[in-house]
Enzyme design. Structure first.
Site, mmCIF file in Angstrom:
data_model
loop_
_atom_site.group_PDB
_atom_site.id
_atom_site.type_symbol
_atom_site.label_atom_id
_atom_site.label_comp_id
_atom_site.label_asym_id
_atom_site.label_seq_id
_atom_site.Cartn_x
_atom_site.Cartn_y
_atom_site.Cartn_z
ATOM 1 N N ASP A 13 3.068 0.316 -0.935
ATOM 2 C CA ASP A 13 2.442 0.378 0.394
ATOM 3 C C ASP A 13 0.961 0.021 0.343
ATOM 4 O OD1 ASP A 13 4.811 1.165 1.619
ATOM 5 O OD2 ASP A 13 4.346 3.314 1.490
ATOM 6 N N ARG A 93 -5.829 16.057 -0.220
ATOM 7 C CA ARG A 93 -6.222 15.076 0.802
ATOM 8 C C ARG A 93 -7.673 15.166 1.239
ATOM 9 N NH1 ARG A 93 -2.585 12.397 -1.389
ATOM 10 N NH2 ARG A 93 -0.519 12.344 -0.457
ATOM 11 N N ASP A 122 -0.079 14.086 5.971
ATOM 12 C CA ASP A 122 -1.196 13.517 5.226
ATOM 13 C C ASP A 122 -2.117 12.667 6.097
ATOM 14 O OD1 ASP A 122 -0.557 14.774 2.851
ATOM 15 O OD2 ASP A 122 0.870 13.229 2.271
ATOM 16 N N SER A 174 10.321 10.536 -2.257
ATOM 17 C CA SER A 174 8.901 10.302 -2.059
ATOM 18 C C SER A 174 8.175 11.434 -2.778
ATOM 19 C CB SER A 174 8.580 10.301 -0.561
ATOM 20 O OG SER A 174 7.185 10.429 -0.394
#
Ligand code: ARG
Length: 398
Positions: A13, A93, A122, A174
């Site tokens: 990605d 994050r 996220d 994931s």
């Protein structure tokens, strides 16, 4: 848009995002890669980003900052989300986003970008953090609105631009991974009735395969911070790394839950955080002998709020900081040792001691050493129960 700092993981990605941003905005792209305790081949990442068209590449090892300034503060506060999730991804994050903002400042960028989807937490954490630290920066989330709808299309998109990359992701799940914990989702886990398959285990051993002998560890805390393991003084990251290995081998630290995401979706998540699990139990045990009764009670209540704030992307918020101050004040006395037995998926506290202990054996004991005032108990109960005697009084008033 002139220059964009992208939080780059090296995955498909974010690799695709580099040419996409350049073509869409005609901007320069700075690929920023953060290390949070997992080993990475920096040169391979740099090369991959460069091939994809990144104009600059930044790499920062944030492991120490992550453990000492994010994970341990959350530990001191006792933060957990929905009773189970120890927040490893959620804590990472704001740290990554804060460095994006910093690098944007250093490189003169006017925007930041991330590779999160539109369905997760996220994106919220990245963007809320950026806004809280520098509201003048634009935030781009290509995955929310680009035309590429599958990994195949992303690979094709890169191929059209003469870039062939090995799709090293694209596994069954994931996975987000850092030293504090691992989050596993998607694939077969999307059916909440289905038992997590063997291959969803990463650093925790399934209980069926763990040793038949227990193992005990002794943890030393100083002011609420983990300081030594089995008598050996260790830096935070090293202590966590070793404890992950030891506890993970005994099947400790696995969580299988359905949680409520910020965006309203319920999702089935599997987490592995062996060290954090042991440290949480151990610190609670230390609290139980050191902290005054009302303080423990209120700390627990605030921990729920704190956990929710972190989960929901509000690390940089006045409430999180205020609760942090409260927790840190109460953690000042949390110095002492805790012994924990690891066995078949459980971490059981078997002993706790502290120079700041408020546990008084002469008060607790049922032997002749007892100094507790039994007469005072009589008067105490007389008044304690007074409201209920006057309310009901044993009379039948039906
Ligand atoms: N549900 C967890 C959280 O919100 C984990 C997210 C995992 N992220 C990922 N990219 N796989 O914190």
């Amino acid at each position: 848009m002139e220059k964009i700092v992208l939080a780059y993981s090296g995955g498909l990605d974010t690799t695709c995002i580099i040419p996409w941003l350049k073509e869409k905005y005609g901007a320069r792209v700075v690929a920023f890669c953060a290390l949070l305790g997992e080993s990475e081949d920096t040169e391979a990442l740099r090369e991959r980003a460069r091939k994809a068209g990144a104009d600059e590449f930044y790499f920062r090892d944030l492991t120490g900052e992550f453990i000492n300034d994010y994970a341990f503060p959350a530990l001191r506060a006792g933060a957990v989300y929905e009773d189970s999730y120890l927040l490893a991804t959620a804590l990472a994050r704001p740290l990554i986003a804060s460095w994006q903002v910093r690098i944007a400042g250093e490189t003169g960028a006017d925007a930041v970008a991330h590779g999160c989807t539109g369905k997760g937490n996220d994106q919220v954490r990245f963007e809320v953090t950026t806004g809280a630290l520098d509201s003048s920066l634009k935030v781009l989330a290509p995955l929310r609105n680009w035309e590429l709808t599958s990994r195949e299309e992303e690979l094709e998109y890169l191929r059209e631009r003469g870039l062939s990359i090995d799709d090293r992701g694209g596994g069954k799940y994931s996975i987000d991974r850092n030293l504090w914990g691992i989050s596993v989702e998607c694939g077969e886990l999307e059916d909440p009735w289905r038992e997590p398959p063997r291959d969803s285990y990463i650093i925790v051993t399934p209980v069926e395969e763990t040793p038949d002998e227990p193992q005990e560890v002794t943890l030393l805390f100083r002011n609420g911070n983990p300081a030594a393991l089995d008598g050996e003084e260790l830096e935070g990251p090293e202590l966590v790394r070793r404890l992950n290995t030891i506890a993970g081998a005994h099947g400790v630290g696995r969580v299988d839950m359905v949680e409520n995401r910020v965006v309203g979706i319920k999702s089935r998540e599997v987490y592995e955080s062996p060290a954090a699990t042991v440290l949480f139990s151990a610190l609670r045990a230390l609290e139980s002998i050191v902290l005054e009764k009302e303080l423990v009670l209120n700390k627990r209540k605030l921990a729920i709020e704190y956990g929710r704030l972190v989960y929901e992307g509000k690390w940089f918020s006045p409430l999180r900081e205020a609760i942090q101050n409260f927790s840190d004040t109460s953690a000042e006395r949390l110095t002492g040792e805790v012994r924990v037995k690891l066995f078949k998926g459980r971490a059981v506290v078997t002993g706790r001691r502290s120079p700041r202990s408020a546990y008084v054996e002469e008060l607790a004991t049922y032997t002749e050493k007892d100094v507790f005032s039994h007469d005072a108990a009589e008067g105490f109960i007389e008044l304690w129960g007074l409201p209920l005697r006057t309310w009901g009084g044993g009379k039948d008033d039906s």
